[in-house]
Design an enzyme around this catalytic site. Structure first.
Site: not given
Length: 319
Positions: A264, A301
């Site tokens: 991420r 996320k």
């Protein structure tokens, strides 16, 4: 008659002549001569058969020796082939798996599921986001994308060459996913590195330096190929699980929250920047010659809002 002494022969003939008629005497003399001839022929045949037997025996001995020699040479060749085969398998296995994992599979009589857990491992994802977005195309000019793949292969090969340097020996390449290069630092056996803070500092220092080395490498590639490739790098460290999956074409991989956050950090990062979790980057700064600056909060996320920092440059250390 010739085999008897002269006196004995004469006596024998005289006795025959004195006791037999003339016809009977002649027959007796013929029988004596034929008996002597038969003995000579038997001796000759015996010698011939003995000679043939020695010839056959010699042939068998020579044939046995030749067969033993050929079998020994064949066995030696097979042994050399097996040694070469084992060496080639070892080289191939070490190219597919980390060294200590390859040794596990080559040395274990029973090969089962390989897995291991680590308390602190540095993970880095480095991607070239503008490679497929801007550079890659399938047309006649680049041979339906083949030339683009050739360029990507040269880039990945240059990154692989960096890992051959001694200062990056604690960094292990995990895999490539498209134009994304994934590595981890600190997967060496626990017998050598016990996961202490000192070891962690070394891991992270080398991982941080490797990120800058990749940035320098991509700049050299751009200079010589007249392209404008940009790296986007995400870094994190923490606990994870490593293992080999697959009965055929085995794949070494790592799993865990640490890996997900590093991914991420890369996907939400900025092109040309080395991004790391803020809390983790502090460890980098305390153990490496690097400088950083803060980022704004980013939405990750599955992880919510996280604050990250950029590793912008190497520090100039005063001595």
């Amino acid at each position: 008659v010739s085999t008897q002494s002269t006196g004995d022969a004469e006596d024998a003939i005289k006795r025959v002549v004195s006791t037999q008629s003339t016809g009977d005497a002649e027959d007796a003399i013929k029988r004596v001569v034929s008996t002597q001839s038969t003995g000579k022929e038997f001796g000759t045949v015996y010698l011939i058969m003995l000679g043939i037997a020695f010839i056959i025996l010699g042939y068998e001995v020579e044939n046995t020796a030749r067969t033993d020699f050929l079998q020994s040479r064949h066995a030696a060749q097979k042994k050399d082939q097996m040694e070469d085969f084992k060496t080639n398998n070892g080289i191939l296995l070490r190219n597919l798996l980390p060294g200590h994992v390859a040794e596990h599979f080559m040395g274990s009589p029973k090969i089962g599921l390989y897995h291991d857990s680590y308390a602190n491992v540095g993970v880095m994802f480095a991607s070239i986001p503008n490679f497929f977005a801007e550079f890659y195309a399938e047309n006649d000019v680049n041979n339906n994308g083949l030339e683009c793949m050739r360029v990507l292969n040269e880039i990945i090969a240059d990154f692989d060459d960096l890992l051959e340097k001694y200062r990056f020996n604690c960094i292990e390449k995990i895999k490539t996913i498209g134009a994304t290069y994934m590595v981890a630092a600190g997967l060496t056996p626990k017998a050598v590195y016990d996961g202490t803070d000192t070891d962690l500092d070394v891991y992270l220092c080398n991982l941080c330096e490797f990120a800058f080395a990749m940035q320098d490498c991509i700049k050299r590639i751009n200079k010589h190929s007249f392209n404008n490739f940009q790296l986007r790098i995400g870094i994190n460290h923490g606990s994870l699980v490593a293992g080999v999956i697959g009965a055929t074409k085995p794949q070494y991989d790592i799993w865990g929250n640490t890996v997900n956050v590093a991914s991420r950090m890369e996907s939400t990062g900025k092109i040309g920047k080395n991004t790391g979790n803020r809390r983790k980057v502090r460890v980098f700064l305390s153990s490496t010659a690097s400088d950083s600056k803060s980022r704004t909060f980013v939405e990750v996320k599955g992880k919510g809002t996280m604050k990250a920092r950029f590793l912008v440059d190497r520090k100039v250390v005063q001595t």
